[in-house]
Design an enzyme around this catalytic site. Sequence first.
Site, PDB file in Angstrom:
ATOM      1  N   HIS A   1     -42.434  59.408  11.886  1.00  0.00           N
ATOM      2  CA  HIS A   1     -41.265  59.160  11.031  1.00  0.00           C
ATOM      3  C   HIS A   1     -40.950  60.485  10.337  1.00  0.00           C
ATOM      4  O   HIS A   1     -41.840  61.308  10.094  1.00  0.00           O
ATOM      5  CB  HIS A   1     -41.568  58.037  10.040  1.00  0.00           C
ATOM      6  CG  HIS A   1     -41.544  56.682  10.694  1.00  0.00           C
ATOM      7  ND1 HIS A   1     -40.455  55.843  10.636  1.00  0.00           N
ATOM      8  CD2 HIS A   1     -42.464  56.054  11.467  1.00  0.00           C
ATOM      9  CE1 HIS A   1     -40.707  54.745  11.336  1.00  0.00           C
ATOM     10  NE2 HIS A   1     -41.936  54.841  11.852  1.00  0.00           N
TER      11      HIS A   1
ATOM     12  N   ASN B   1     -37.728  57.063  12.483  1.00  0.00           N
ATOM     13  CA  ASN B   1     -38.446  57.968  13.383  1.00  0.00           C
ATOM     14  C   ASN B   1     -37.585  59.192  13.617  1.00  0.00           C
ATOM     15  O   ASN B   1     -36.378  59.150  13.470  1.00  0.00           O
ATOM     16  CB  ASN B   1     -38.644  57.288  14.748  1.00  0.00           C
ATOM     17  CG  ASN B   1     -39.832  56.395  14.745  1.00  0.00           C
ATOM     18  OD1 ASN B   1     -39.719  55.224  14.417  1.00  0.00           O
ATOM     19  ND2 ASN B   1     -40.974  56.939  15.078  1.00  0.00           N
TER      20      ASN B   1
ATOM     21  N   CYS C   1     -39.868  51.462   7.984  1.00  0.00           N
ATOM     22  CA  CYS C   1     -40.722  50.286   8.076  1.00  0.00           C
ATOM     23  C   CYS C   1     -40.492  49.445   6.837  1.00  0.00           C
ATOM     24  O   CYS C   1     -40.567  49.946   5.717  1.00  0.00           O
ATOM     25  CB  CYS C   1     -42.192  50.688   8.181  1.00  0.00           C
ATOM     26  SG  CYS C   1     -43.284  49.257   8.224  1.00  0.00           S
TER      27      CYS C   1
ATOM     28  N   ARG D   1     -36.006  48.595  18.096  1.00  0.00           N
ATOM     29  CA  ARG D   1     -37.026  47.858  17.326  1.00  0.00           C
ATOM     30  C   ARG D   1     -37.302  48.548  15.988  1.00  0.00           C
ATOM     31  O   ARG D   1     -36.901  48.082  14.936  1.00  0.00           O
ATOM     32  CB  ARG D   1     -38.309  47.746  18.170  1.00  0.00           C
ATOM     33  CG  ARG D   1     -39.319  46.751  17.649  1.00  0.00           C
ATOM     34  CD  ARG D   1     -40.179  47.247  16.535  1.00  0.00           C
ATOM     35  NE  ARG D   1     -40.924  48.472  16.867  1.00  0.00           N
ATOM     36  CZ  ARG D   1     -41.591  49.159  15.962  1.00  0.00           C
ATOM     37  NH1 ARG D   1     -41.626  48.784  14.708  1.00  0.00           N
ATOM     38  NH2 ARG D   1     -42.224  50.271  16.309  1.00  0.00           N
ATOM     39  N   ASP D   2     -37.935  49.702  16.011  1.00  0.00           N
ATOM     40  CA  ASP D   2     -38.301  50.384  14.760  1.00  0.00           C
ATOM     41  C   ASP D   2     -37.045  50.770  13.999  1.00  0.00           C
ATOM     42  O   ASP D   2     -36.996  50.721  12.769  1.00  0.00           O
ATOM     43  CB  ASP D   2     -39.135  51.635  15.089  1.00  0.00           C
ATOM     44  CG  ASP D   2     -40.004  52.093  13.938  1.00  0.00           C
ATOM     45  OD1 ASP D   2     -39.666  51.795  12.779  1.00  0.00           O
ATOM     46  OD2 ASP D   2     -41.025  52.756  14.182  1.00  0.00           O
TER      47      ASP D   2
ATOM     48  N   HIS E   1     -46.135  59.170  17.090  1.00  0.00           N
ATOM     49  CA  HIS E   1     -45.036  58.356  16.542  1.00  0.00           C
ATOM     50  C   HIS E   1     -44.765  58.878  15.132  1.00  0.00           C
ATOM     51  O   HIS E   1     -45.486  58.543  14.194  1.00  0.00           O
ATOM     52  CB  HIS E   1     -45.508  56.890  16.547  1.00  0.00           C
ATOM     53  CG  HIS E   1     -44.569  55.894  15.968  1.00  0.00           C
ATOM     54  ND1 HIS E   1     -43.877  54.979  16.739  1.00  0.00           N
ATOM     55  CD2 HIS E   1     -44.214  55.613  14.679  1.00  0.00           C
ATOM     56  CE1 HIS E   1     -43.157  54.190  15.961  1.00  0.00           C
ATOM     57  NE2 HIS E   1     -43.348  54.555  14.696  1.00  0.00           N
TER      58      HIS E   1
HETATM   59  P1  HMG Z   1     -48.556  35.052   8.016  1.00  0.00           P
HETATM   60  O1  HMG Z   1     -47.578  34.560   6.991  1.00  0.00           O
HETATM   61  O2  HMG Z   1     -49.932  35.461   7.551  1.00  0.00           O
HETATM   62  O3  HMG Z   1     -48.743  34.081   9.266  1.00  0.00           O
HETATM   63  O4  HMG Z   1     -47.879  36.269   8.784  1.00  0.00           O
HETATM   64  P2  HMG Z   1     -48.805  32.570   9.461  1.00  0.00           P
HETATM   65  O5  HMG Z   1     -49.594  32.332  10.692  1.00  0.00           O
HETATM   66  O6  HMG Z   1     -49.237  31.878   8.165  1.00  0.00           O
HETATM   67  O7  HMG Z   1     -47.290  32.164   9.753  1.00  0.00           O
HETATM   68  C1  HMG Z   1     -46.260  32.216   8.791  1.00  0.00           C
HETATM   69  C2  HMG Z   1     -44.987  31.688   9.412  1.00  0.00           C
HETATM   70  O8  HMG Z   1     -44.569  32.576  10.456  1.00  0.00           O
HETATM   71  C3  HMG Z   1     -45.166  30.342  10.099  1.00  0.00           C
HETATM   72  O9  HMG Z   1     -43.905  29.691  10.009  1.00  0.00           O
HETATM   73  C4  HMG Z   1     -45.439  30.681  11.531  1.00  0.00           C
HETATM   74  O10 HMG Z   1     -45.061  29.686  12.435  1.00  0.00           O
HETATM   75  C5  HMG Z   1     -44.535  31.900  11.717  1.00  0.00           C
HETATM   76  P3  HMG Z   1     -43.691  28.481   8.965  1.00  0.00           P
HETATM   77  O11 HMG Z   1     -44.703  27.456   9.324  1.00  0.00           O
HETATM   78  O12 HMG Z   1     -43.919  29.069   7.593  1.00  0.00           O
HETATM   79  O13 HMG Z   1     -42.268  28.063   9.209  1.00  0.00           O
HETATM   80  N1  HMG Z   1     -45.026  32.827  12.740  1.00  0.00           N
HETATM   81  C6  HMG Z   1     -44.242  33.359  13.701  1.00  0.00           C
HETATM   82  N2  HMG Z   1     -42.941  33.192  13.987  1.00  0.00           N
HETATM   83  C7  HMG Z   1     -42.445  33.869  15.042  1.00  0.00           C
HETATM   84  N3  HMG Z   1     -43.187  34.722  15.773  1.00  0.00           N
HETATM   85  C8  HMG Z   1     -44.498  34.911  15.505  1.00  0.00           C
HETATM   86  C9  HMG Z   1     -45.073  34.212  14.430  1.00  0.00           C
HETATM   87  N4  HMG Z   1     -46.314  34.182  13.905  1.00  0.00           N
HETATM   88  C10 HMG Z   1     -46.275  33.334  12.875  1.00  0.00           C
HETATM   89  N5  HMG Z   1     -45.212  35.766  16.250  1.00  0.00           N
HETATM   90  C11 HMG Z   1     -47.603  37.682  10.701  1.00  0.00           C
HETATM   91  C12 HMG Z   1     -48.582  37.002   9.773  1.00  0.00           C
HETATM   92  C13 HMG Z   1     -48.370  38.656  11.535  1.00  0.00           C
HETATM   93  C14 HMG Z   1     -46.938  36.625  11.579  1.00  0.00           C
HETATM   94  C15 HMG Z   1     -46.513  38.394   9.839  1.00  0.00           C
HETATM   95  O14 HMG Z   1     -47.160  39.176   8.886  1.00  0.00           O
HETATM   96  C16 HMG Z   1     -45.594  39.242  10.652  1.00  0.00           C
HETATM   97  O15 HMG Z   1     -44.833  38.751  11.466  1.00  0.00           O
HETATM   98  N6  HMG Z   1     -45.626  40.576  10.423  1.00  0.00           N
HETATM   99  C17 HMG Z   1     -44.806  41.498  11.182  1.00  0.00           C
HETATM  100  C18 HMG Z   1     -44.528  42.716  10.361  1.00  0.00           C
HETATM  101  C19 HMG Z   1     -43.706  43.685  11.161  1.00  0.00           C
HETATM  102  O16 HMG Z   1     -43.084  43.357  12.152  1.00  0.00           O
HETATM  103  N7  HMG Z   1     -43.691  44.961  10.699  1.00  0.00           N
HETATM  104  C20 HMG Z   1     -42.941  45.987  11.337  1.00  0.00           C
HETATM  105  C21 HMG Z   1     -43.510  46.408  12.656  1.00  0.00           C
HETATM  106  S1  HMG Z   1     -44.925  47.476  12.506  1.00  0.00           S
HETATM  107  C22 HMG Z   1     -44.227  49.056  12.279  1.00  0.00           C
HETATM  108  O17 HMG Z   1     -43.047  49.174  12.069  1.00  0.00           O
HETATM  109  C23 HMG Z   1     -45.130  50.250  12.414  1.00  0.00           C
HETATM  110  C24 HMG Z   1     -44.958  50.991  13.746  1.00  0.00           C
HETATM  111  O18 HMG Z   1     -43.611  51.395  13.942  1.00  0.00           O
HETATM  112  C25 HMG Z   1     -45.874  52.226  13.777  1.00  0.00           C
HETATM  113  C26 HMG Z   1     -45.729  53.101  12.542  1.00  0.00           C
HETATM  114  O19 HMG Z   1     -44.605  53.532  12.217  1.00  0.00           O
HETATM  115  O20 HMG Z   1     -46.760  53.322  11.913  1.00  0.00           O
HETATM  116  C27 HMG Z   1     -45.345  50.090  14.937  1.00  0.00           C
HETATM  117 MG    MG Z   2     -42.729  53.142  13.083  1.00  0.00          MG
END
Ligand code: HMG
Ligand code: MG
Length: 299
Positions: free
Chosen positions: A209, A249, A240, A15-16, A207
Amino acid sequence: MPLPQHVRLVEVGPRDGLQNEAQPISVADKVQLVDELTAAGLSYIEVGSFVSPKWVPQMAGSAEVFAQIQRKAGVTYAALAPNFRGFEDALAAGVTEVAVFAAASEAFSQRNINCSISESLERFVPIMEAARLHGIRVRGYVSCVLGCPYEGQVAPQQVASVANELFAMGCYEVSLGDTIGTGTPGATRTLFDVVAGQIPRGKLAGHFHDTYGQALANIYASLLEGIQVFDSSIAGLGGCPYAKGASGNVATEDVLYMLNGLGIDTGIDMDRLIAAGQRICDVLGRPTGSRVAKVRLAS
Ligand code: HMG
Ligand code: MG
């Protein structure tokens, strides 16, 4: 505090690690990676995420990956869910558990999930309720715990406050993410000390990086603070997408080497782990980010 006898590693590479890759990676390659990590003895694997494919295209095939992996009894196969839709998709895919993710910095929250910290926490409430009904455990993440790419320094009290909200709403464990890898061991100890004022140490994870090469030192500092769960990524893959310049990481191979040297049990087979890392690096066409794997593969 004495060092623990056992540590649980949470493998976040699929994933990450892979979420940051721009090149296409086939479902078959992702499945093979997860299967090899299972065979290496990891007891917890973050397989993918159910997020918007517009935001993180690489994770779009997560349901197919879940459908094809060979599951081993006792191993947790988890996925990230940013909202209720993500939770429902994760549930349908047959996850063992889900992880929700918030940030300690407002700017990062906006860039990563397009909402404020408090809005994100509100979004998690129905996930927690549904998860409870389905008997699914929820892990919580807090990002930017030792620095934010947009806001700079982040106060440990702010981290403690967000972590505590996640814990209070039912997350069984909260992983503190040094998203951009700027933390150092002293700051890490202070952070866990402050957060442990609100959440038991046994419910916290680290966690790290490795952007600034501090991750192993930070894990050691965390061990001294009584932390026994760490996230790591095979071959040090990843970063990220919403933290520019952040590297992967800490490599699982390197953490395992350190823990083995400390006599701490993890149940993981180093040779199989290195082989899994080598294969995914071949797929990606890049050298491993693990110092240990580099040496072992050269000899
Ligand atoms: P948004 O644009 O504000 O949401 O995104 P929305 O509700 O307006 O939806 C936009 C579009 O996404 C729509 O599609 C929804 O249907 C679709 P459209 O109508 O435009 O065709 N949608 C989805 N599709 C599939 N699965 C879903 C979903 N939700 C909405 N669950 C949202 C808000 C949260 C969805 C977006 O910002 C997002 O997906 N963000 C994810 C970012 C991400 O994954 N980042 C990396 C992971 S975090 C990380 O790496 C940190 C970590 O490792 C810890 C660390 O290192 O600190 C965990
Ligand atoms: Mg991370």
